[in-house]
Design an enzyme around this catalytic site. Structure first.
Site, short mmCIF file in Angstrom:
data_model
loop_
_atom_site.label_atom_id
_atom_site.label_comp_id
_atom_site.label_asym_id
_atom_site.label_seq_id
_atom_site.Cartn_x
_atom_site.Cartn_y
_atom_site.Cartn_z
N GLU A 187 8.99 -3.80 14.20
CA GLU A 187 7.93 -3.78 13.38
C GLU A 187 7.23 -2.50 13.30
OE1 GLU A 187 4.49 -6.18 14.93
OE2 GLU A 187 3.00 -5.46 13.47
N TYR A 242 -2.19 7.09 -9.83
CA TYR A 242 -3.36 8.27 -10.15
C TYR A 242 -3.19 8.69 -11.74
CZ TYR A 242 -4.05 10.04 -5.60
OH TYR A 242 -4.48 10.01 -4.11
N ASP A 278 4.74 -7.49 17.59
CA ASP A 278 3.77 -7.79 18.27
C ASP A 278 3.49 -9.17 18.23
OD1 ASP A 278 1.77 -4.79 17.14
OD2 ASP A 278 3.27 -5.09 18.52
#
Lengths: 390, 382
Positions: free
Chosen positions: B215, B122, B268
């Site tokens: 995960e 920013y 996964d």
């Protein structure tokens, strides 16, 4: 009186004016006129008394090439002034011989200096009201051939002048011809139509390396006009080329067509000379883009230096930049860095054609660096995916 | 053992390039040298604008180190360089970006502060919108600066935000603070700080036998809520997806402190899941100058192709995405990946399908715990 009209009709082979004045007045005004075209009349040989003429007409030949000889600053020129008039006795014609000299400062002259001076004078005369005084940037170039078997070498001289107009010039006042350059062309001290070889040379110059984009090159009856793309509105380019032989031995037999390579070399030398001596002028497109980054880089470095609480570091930086301790502030430091960056960009731009130097790196002491250097192609926005680079 | 292997003549340390972990004053000194060198080159008799020479962070500059006495392997970067140059049109902006990040880091260090990558983004977005348009660009520039100055991101005063979480049979104590029992932190677990210095000062104690890297945060929460660590003596840790340096750092530290703990990964069944596990296992190239330090010997518990064949109904399988195929290609071409892992990837690609851990819930909400326990008891992991 008509002198203004006279000067405008300057591109013919003859100019004439009719006046009704006394001879003395006539001579004074002719002298004044000739001074305007940078003659100095050293002497006049009067053989007739025209004081009784009621109406005096002056016919004199003032060929266009004669004006060009002014531009070339040929050392000595003689002009015969014929004065004719009617009096009660009928028409009378008298003559005076005027010896005109170029500037005696350049005698013996180097013709390239003459050409340079002459073009400068020419440019000054043709400046618009918006032109900025003496702000002319000049570059000269000379190219010689090694000479034929008769020892008659060909010389090509080129002068390039950049003139700038005032920043206040309204865009409506920018004329179309400001975007064009008329190439003044001479061969053996005479103005003439440009040779095809010279025209080819102009076409083959890499104008882009000087930040110029040539839109077209037109040859109208021997007069060459270069038209530029995206020329800055305050920018005007003037070019003069003079091709001649050092010795004229067999004037008719000699094939005097200028060598294309010599013309190209001379013009390129003039452009390089201009660039060399005038920082920030004729920068290539690439260099101009780099200059765009200079203010941001300079500001970043200046902010870094001045945010330091290590005074030794600040002093060392300022010493390298040549900024005095009492002048240390963001503007001075930033401006100094910016000027140096732009100067280096210009220097590298000028040298880029000559040699490609090895780049310098920020940290030079890593011996592995030189052994294993592999330059990686960096593409902005590249999303090269590697599974171990999530 | 790990330390011994590093010191043997078989360790290819002469090729290793790394980022030093330095104090703020040392990093400031490096930045000052950089600026002085730049100004010297600019002001010399043959002035020039110095190029920035950075360690290349791509696969062609990556090497594999295989421990002889241990099963540990990791990725590291060697001495090939890439250049950021003002004189080259396609790298001029990235050249300026490096200097701009260097400026901010220098100021942060002078003020003895730390900033997160998000805060830096920013700040740069506001100060230099022409040069910085995305967080990814900021992160990459930070890595360029790491590669230029050869000091760690943390040393530059930059922290990653807190991302990971830990739960289970672990006692943690920050200096001068109360002991935290991670088994009582609820389903969210204990948030892992982005401050590596703080993580390095944590005192830890455990009676667990396993560390299970999970995960996804949702699965982590399910296991924490079910208090799996009361049935399987374990510590749960998650990076909630992409393995950030702080989570890798803490996991590595736990491995060193508790070398008898078996570290297992639950991801996964898709190329991205395996890639996450491999990042914990081998390190990463993008942060290769630092990440090699935090590799740990994690085993692949599941999901694997046998689980898919035996336990997951076909209806629960979904097609692979183009990005999965890209990752699969990268995994298959990797030198460091063992053959058994490559066979799994080949099976993924051949089936054209992937499956999430949550697909196991079709057998009941408590099935996942049974799944884990069975696999651990059977030592069914790669």
């Amino acid at each position: 009186m008509g002198w203004d009209a006279l000067s405008c009709n300057y591109n013919g082979t003859e100019v004439s004016v009719s006046i009704s004045k006394s001879l003395d007045d006539l001579l004074a005004e002719v002298t004044c006129f000739l001074q305007k075209v940078q003659f100095s009349c050293l002497s006049a040989d009067s053989t007739n008394d025209f004081s009784n003429y009621k109406e005096i007409s002056v016919n004199y030949s003032f060929p266009w090439h004669f004006m060009q000889m002014i531009l070339l600053k040929v050392p000595k020129v003689v002009m015969e002034l014929l004065v004719g008039g009617d009096d009660s006795l009928g028409s009378q014609i008298g003559s005076r011989i005027l010896v005109i000299e170029g500037s005696s400062v350049y005698s013996p002259v180097e013709s390239i200096k003459c050409l340079k001076l002459g073009l400068k004078d020419y440019v000054r005369k043709h400046q618009t009201r918006f032109s900025v005084g003496e702000n002319l940037k000049v570059g000269t170039g000379v190219a010689n051939s090694s000479g034929s078997s008769q020892g008659n070498s060909q010389v090509v001289e080129a002068v390039v002048i950049i003139s700038e107009m005032s920043e206040l010039v309204p865009s409506s006042c920018i004329r179309e011809q400001d975007m064009k350059t008329e190439v003044l062309y001479f061969e053996d001290f005479v103005s003439c139509s440009i040779a095809q070889s010279s025209l080819d040379a102009l076409t083959n110059i890499n104008w882009k390396s000087y930040g110029l984009a040539l839109r077209s090159i037109a040859n109208h009856d021997g007069s060459v006009m270069l038209e530029w793309e995206n020329l800055l509105p305050d920018f005007h380019i003037h070019i003069a080329i003079h091709c001649y032989h050092r010795q004229v031995k067999q004037w008719v037999a000699e094939n005097s067509l200028p060598d294309r390579n010599l013309v190209r070399k001379a013009v390129k030398c003039a452009l390089d000379d201009l660039k060399e001596n005038n920082q920030g002028v004729l920068l290539s497109r690439r260099a101009l883009k780099m200059c765009d980054y200079a203010p941001d880089l300079a500001k970043t470095l200046a902010q870094l230096i001045l945010s330091s609480n290590d005074l030794n570091f600040q002093e060392e930086c300022c010493s390298l930049l040549g900024v005095q301790s009492q002048e240390v502030n963001m503007d001075n430091v930033g401006n100094c860095i910016r000027e140096k960056i732009i100067s280096v960009i210009g220097l590298n731009d000028r040298n880029s054609q000559k040699n490609k130097e090895a780049p310098t790196f920020l940290f030079e002491d890593d011996c592995f660096q030189k052994e294993h250097f592999m330059e990686e192609e960096y593409h902005e926005g590249e999303e090269a995916y590697n599974f171990l680079d999530l | 053992m790990g330390e011994l292997s590093r010191s043997t003549i078989f360790f290819s340390d002469q090729h290793l390039c790394y980022a030093d972990i330095l104090s703020p004053s040392q990093v400031r000194a490096r930045i000052e040298v950089a600026v002085l060198n730049f100004l010297k080159a600019l002001s010399s008799n043959s002035p020039s604008i110095s190029d920035l020479s950075l360690i290349s962070r791509n696969s062609s500059n990556s090497r594999v180190s295989r421990g002889l006495l241990t099963g540990d392997s990791w990725i590291f970067l060697s001495h090939s360089f890439c250049t950021r140059s003002l004189t080259k049109e396609n790298s001029a902006k990235s050249f300026i970006r490096v200097w701009k990040v260097m400026e901010i880091c220098y100021q942060v260090l002078v003020q003895e502060k730390r900033v997160t990558q998000r805060e830096l983004y920013y700040k740069l977005l506001c100060d230099s919108p022409d040069y910085f348009t995305s967080q990814l660009q900021v992160n990459r520039t930070i890595q360029d600066l790491v590669a230029l100055l050869r000091c760690s991101r943390y040393s530059l005063g930059i922290m990653a935000s807190s991302r990971g979480a830990i739960a289970g049979r672990l006692l943690l104590q920050e200096p001068d603070k109360e002991v935290v029992d991670c088994s009582t932190c609820g389903s969210s677990g204990y948030a892992i700080s982005g401050d590596l210095e703080l993580l390095g000062k944590l005192t830890m104690g455990t009676d667990a036998r396993y560390i299970i890297m999970v995960e996804k945060h949702a699965v982590f929460q399910r296991l924490a809520e079910d208090r799996v660590f009361n049935q399987i003596p374990c510590i749960l840790i998650t990076a909630k997806g992409f393995p950030d340096i702080a989570t890798r750092f803490l996991l590595h530290r736990m491995c060193k402190m508790f070398p008898n703990l078996l570290v297992l990964g639950l991801v996964d069944w898709n190329p991205a899941g395996l890639a996450i596990l491999c990042t914990f296992k081998f390190g990463s190239i993008g942060m290769g100058l630092e990440a090699y330090r935090y590799a740990c010997n994690i085993k692949w518990l599941g999901l694997r192709k046998d689980d898919i064949n035996q336990l997951i109904p076909k209806e629960c399988l979904v097609p692979l995405k183009p990005r999965d195929l890209q990752i699969a290609k990268s995994l298959m071409s990797s030198e460091i990946l063992q053959d058994s892992y490559k066979e799994e990837v080949a099976a993924m690609v051949q089936s054209g399908r992937r499956a999430e851990i949550e697909a196991l819930y079709c057998h009941g909400y408590d099935y996942l715990v049974k799944f884990l326990a069975t696999k651990i008891v059977q030592a069914n992991y790669l």
